[in-house]
Motif scaffolding. Structure first.
Motif, PDB file in Angstrom:
ATOM      1  N   ILE A  40      -2.998  -6.085  -4.113  1.00 44.98           N
ATOM      2  CA  ILE A  40      -2.640  -5.713  -2.740  1.00 44.98           C
ATOM      3  C   ILE A  40      -3.889  -5.666  -1.867  1.00 44.98           C
ATOM      4  O   ILE A  40      -3.910  -6.189  -0.754  1.00 44.98           O
ATOM      5  N   LEU A  41      -4.947  -5.058  -2.389  1.00 44.39           N
ATOM      6  CA  LEU A  41      -6.204  -4.956  -1.647  1.00 44.39           C
ATOM      7  C   LEU A  41      -6.783  -6.338  -1.347  1.00 44.39           C
ATOM      8  O   LEU A  41      -7.208  -6.611  -0.228  1.00 44.39           O
ATOM      9  N   LEU A  42      -6.772  -7.213  -2.324  1.00 41.93           N
ATOM     10  CA  LEU A  42      -7.352  -8.542  -2.137  1.00 41.93           C
ATOM     11  C   LEU A  42      -6.505  -9.444  -1.243  1.00 41.93           C
ATOM     12  O   LEU A  42      -7.001 -10.430  -0.692  1.00 41.93           O
ATOM     13  N   GLU A  43      -5.224  -9.113  -1.088  1.00 42.30           N
ATOM     14  CA  GLU A  43      -4.365  -9.848  -0.154  1.00 42.30           C
ATOM     15  C   GLU A  43      -4.632  -9.447   1.292  1.00 42.30           C
ATOM     16  O   GLU A  43      -4.149 -10.091   2.210  1.00 42.30           O
ATOM     17  N   GLY A  44      -5.361  -8.348   1.485  1.00 44.24           N
ATOM     18  CA  GLY A  44      -5.727  -7.935   2.832  1.00 44.24           C
ATOM     19  C   GLY A  44      -5.079  -6.663   3.327  1.00 44.24           C
ATOM     20  O   GLY A  44      -5.324  -6.246   4.458  1.00 44.24           O
ATOM     21  N   ASP A  45      -4.261  -6.029   2.502  1.00 42.55           N
ATOM     22  CA  ASP A  45      -3.616  -4.779   2.896  1.00 42.55           C
ATOM     23  C   ASP A  45      -4.430  -3.591   2.393  1.00 42.55           C
ATOM     24  O   ASP A  45      -5.083  -3.659   1.354  1.00 42.55           O
ATOM     25  N   ALA A  46      -4.377  -2.500   3.140  1.00 39.28           N
ATOM     26  CA  ALA A  46      -5.093  -1.283   2.754  1.00 39.28           C
ATOM     27  C   ALA A  46      -4.393  -0.603   1.582  1.00 39.28           C
ATOM     28  O   ALA A  46      -3.175  -0.719   1.416  1.00 39.28           O
ATOM     29  N   VAL A  47      -5.167   0.102   0.779  1.00 35.93           N
ATOM     30  CA  VAL A  47      -4.656   0.814  -0.394  1.00 35.93           C
ATOM     31  C   VAL A  47      -5.181   2.241  -0.346  1.00 35.93           C
ATOM     32  O   VAL A  47      -6.364   2.460  -0.118  1.00 35.93           O
ATOM     33  N   ASP A  48      -4.303   3.218  -0.562  1.00 36.25           N
ATOM     34  CA  ASP A  48      -4.699   4.624  -0.650  1.00 36.25           C
ATOM     35  C   ASP A  48      -4.680   5.042  -2.105  1.00 36.25           C
ATOM     36  O   ASP A  48      -3.713   4.782  -2.819  1.00 36.25           O
ATOM     37  N   ILE A  49      -5.762   5.694  -2.545  1.00 35.06           N
ATOM     38  CA  ILE A  49      -5.793   6.238  -3.901  1.00 35.06           C
ATOM     39  C   ILE A  49      -6.208   7.701  -3.826  1.00 35.06           C
ATOM     40  O   ILE A  49      -6.997   8.094  -2.980  1.00 35.06           O
ATOM     41  N   GLU A  50      -5.640   8.490  -4.714  1.00 32.71           N
ATOM     42  CA  GLU A  50      -5.910   9.922  -4.765  1.00 32.71           C
ATOM     43  C   GLU A  50      -6.998  10.179  -5.799  1.00 32.71           C
ATOM     44  O   GLU A  50      -6.921   9.712  -6.928  1.00 32.71           O
ATOM     45  N   VAL A  51      -8.036  10.938  -5.393  1.00 31.22           N
ATOM     46  CA  VAL A  51      -9.162  11.254  -6.257  1.00 31.22           C
ATOM     47  C   VAL A  51      -9.272  12.763  -6.363  1.00 31.22           C
ATOM     48  O   VAL A  51      -9.119  13.475  -5.369  1.00 31.22           O
ATOM     49  N   ASP A  52      -9.551  13.251  -7.564  1.00 26.47           N
ATOM     50  CA  ASP A  52      -9.741  14.680  -7.773  1.00 26.47           C
ATOM     51  C   ASP A  52     -10.952  15.147  -6.967  1.00 26.47           C
ATOM     52  O   ASP A  52     -11.997  14.494  -6.978  1.00 26.47           O
ATOM     53  N   ASP A  53     -10.826  16.253  -6.260  1.00 27.69           N
ATOM     54  CA  ASP A  53     -11.906  16.746  -5.400  1.00 27.69           C
ATOM     55  C   ASP A  53     -13.208  16.987  -6.156  1.00 27.69           C
ATOM     56  O   ASP A  53     -14.285  16.722  -5.642  1.00 27.69           O
ATOM     57  N   LYS A  54     -13.128  17.472  -7.386  1.00 30.31           N
ATOM     58  CA  LYS A  54     -14.359  17.744  -8.123  1.00 30.31           C
ATOM     59  C   LYS A  54     -15.049  16.468  -8.602  1.00 30.31           C
ATOM     60  O   LYS A  54     -16.212  16.492  -8.954  1.00 30.31           O
ATOM     61  N   ASN A  55     -14.353  15.337  -8.568  1.00 27.06           N
ATOM     62  CA  ASN A  55     -14.936  14.062  -8.968  1.00 27.06           C
ATOM     63  C   ASN A  55     -15.150  13.125  -7.779  1.00 27.06           C
ATOM     64  O   ASN A  55     -15.432  11.946  -7.966  1.00 27.06           O
ATOM     65  N   SER A  56     -15.041  13.628  -6.570  1.00 26.60           N
ATOM     66  CA  SER A  56     -15.121  12.765  -5.395  1.00 26.60           C
ATOM     67  C   SER A  56     -16.492  12.114  -5.244  1.00 26.60           C
ATOM     68  O   SER A  56     -16.597  10.945  -4.851  1.00 26.60           O
ATOM     69  N   GLY A  57     -17.564  12.809  -5.548  1.00 29.02           N
ATOM     70  CA  GLY A  57     -18.896  12.224  -5.465  1.00 29.02           C
ATOM     71  C   GLY A  57     -19.065  11.061  -6.428  1.00 29.02           C
ATOM     72  O   GLY A  57     -19.618  10.020  -6.087  1.00 29.02           O
ATOM     73  N   SER A  58     -18.579  11.233  -7.640  1.00 28.32           N
ATOM     74  CA  SER A  58     -18.642  10.166  -8.640  1.00 28.32           C
ATOM     75  C   SER A  58     -17.806   8.971  -8.218  1.00 28.32           C
ATOM     76  O   SER A  58     -18.198   7.823  -8.421  1.00 28.32           O
ATOM     77  N   ALA A  59     -16.656   9.236  -7.633  1.00 31.03           N
ATOM     78  CA  ALA A  59     -15.766   8.156  -7.201  1.00 31.03           C
ATOM     79  C   ALA A  59     -16.423   7.341  -6.086  1.00 31.03           C
ATOM     80  O   ALA A  59     -16.374   6.101  -6.090  1.00 31.03           O
ATOM     81  N   LEU A  60     -17.050   8.011  -5.152  1.00 28.85           N
ATOM     82  CA  LEU A  60     -17.697   7.298  -4.048  1.00 28.85           C
ATOM     83  C   LEU A  60     -18.883   6.471  -4.547  1.00 28.85           C
ATOM     84  O   LEU A  60     -19.091   5.353  -4.078  1.00 28.85           O
ATOM     85  N   ARG A  61     -19.619   6.989  -5.519  1.00 25.11           N
ATOM     86  CA  ARG A  61     -20.730   6.213  -6.096  1.00 25.11           C
ATOM     87  C   ARG A  61     -20.201   4.990  -6.830  1.00 25.11           C
ATOM     88  O   ARG A  61     -20.784   3.909  -6.771  1.00 25.11           O
ATOM     89  N   ALA A  62     -19.093   5.126  -7.534  1.00 23.36           N
ATOM     90  CA  ALA A  62     -18.510   4.010  -8.287  1.00 23.36           C
ATOM     91  C   ALA A  62     -18.051   2.891  -7.355  1.00 23.36           C
ATOM     92  O   ALA A  62     -18.133   1.719  -7.704  1.00 23.36           O
ATOM     93  N   LEU A  63     -17.612   3.257  -6.158  1.00 19.48           N
ATOM     94  CA  LEU A  63     -17.108   2.252  -5.220  1.00 19.48           C
ATOM     95  C   LEU A  63     -18.226   1.494  -4.520  1.00 19.48           C
ATOM     96  O   LEU A  63     -17.999   0.447  -3.934  1.00 19.48           O
ATOM     97  N   ARG A  64     -19.435   1.996  -4.572  1.00 11.81           N
ATOM     98  CA  ARG A  64     -20.557   1.276  -3.970  1.00 11.81           C
ATOM     99  C   ARG A  64     -20.748   0.016  -4.705  1.00 11.81           C
ATOM    100  O   ARG A  64     -21.080  -0.984  -4.519  1.00 11.81           O
TER     101      ARG A  64
END
Length: 64
Positions: A40-64
């Motif tokens: 879906i993301l690669l077709e050009g549509d936005a995607v929402d994903i839920e991330v645990d608040d205590k792991n949000s820093g790790s999630a943002l680093r992984a997406l870099r």
């Protein structure tokens, strides 16, 4: 915390790596759902994903 993934502008995106990243950081995405969200993301549509608040820093680093 909800992340809104808007686009992927890489000329040759690695679908497997994107799906693996989504599966690792998302609270409720298994392998098949993360592959579907990647498509879906690669077709050009936005995607929402839920991330645990205590792991949000790790999630943002992984997406870099």
């Amino acid at each position: 915390m909800t992340l809104n993934l808007i686009s992927c502008d890489s000329p040759r995106p690695d679908k497997r790596a994107i799906a693996k990243c989504i599966a690792e950081i998302s609270l409720n995405a298994n392998a098949s759902l993360s592959q579907e969200l990647t498509e879906i993301l690669l077709e050009g549509d936005a995607v929402d994903i839920e991330v645990d608040d205590k792991n949000s820093g790790s999630a943002l680093r992984a997406l870099r």
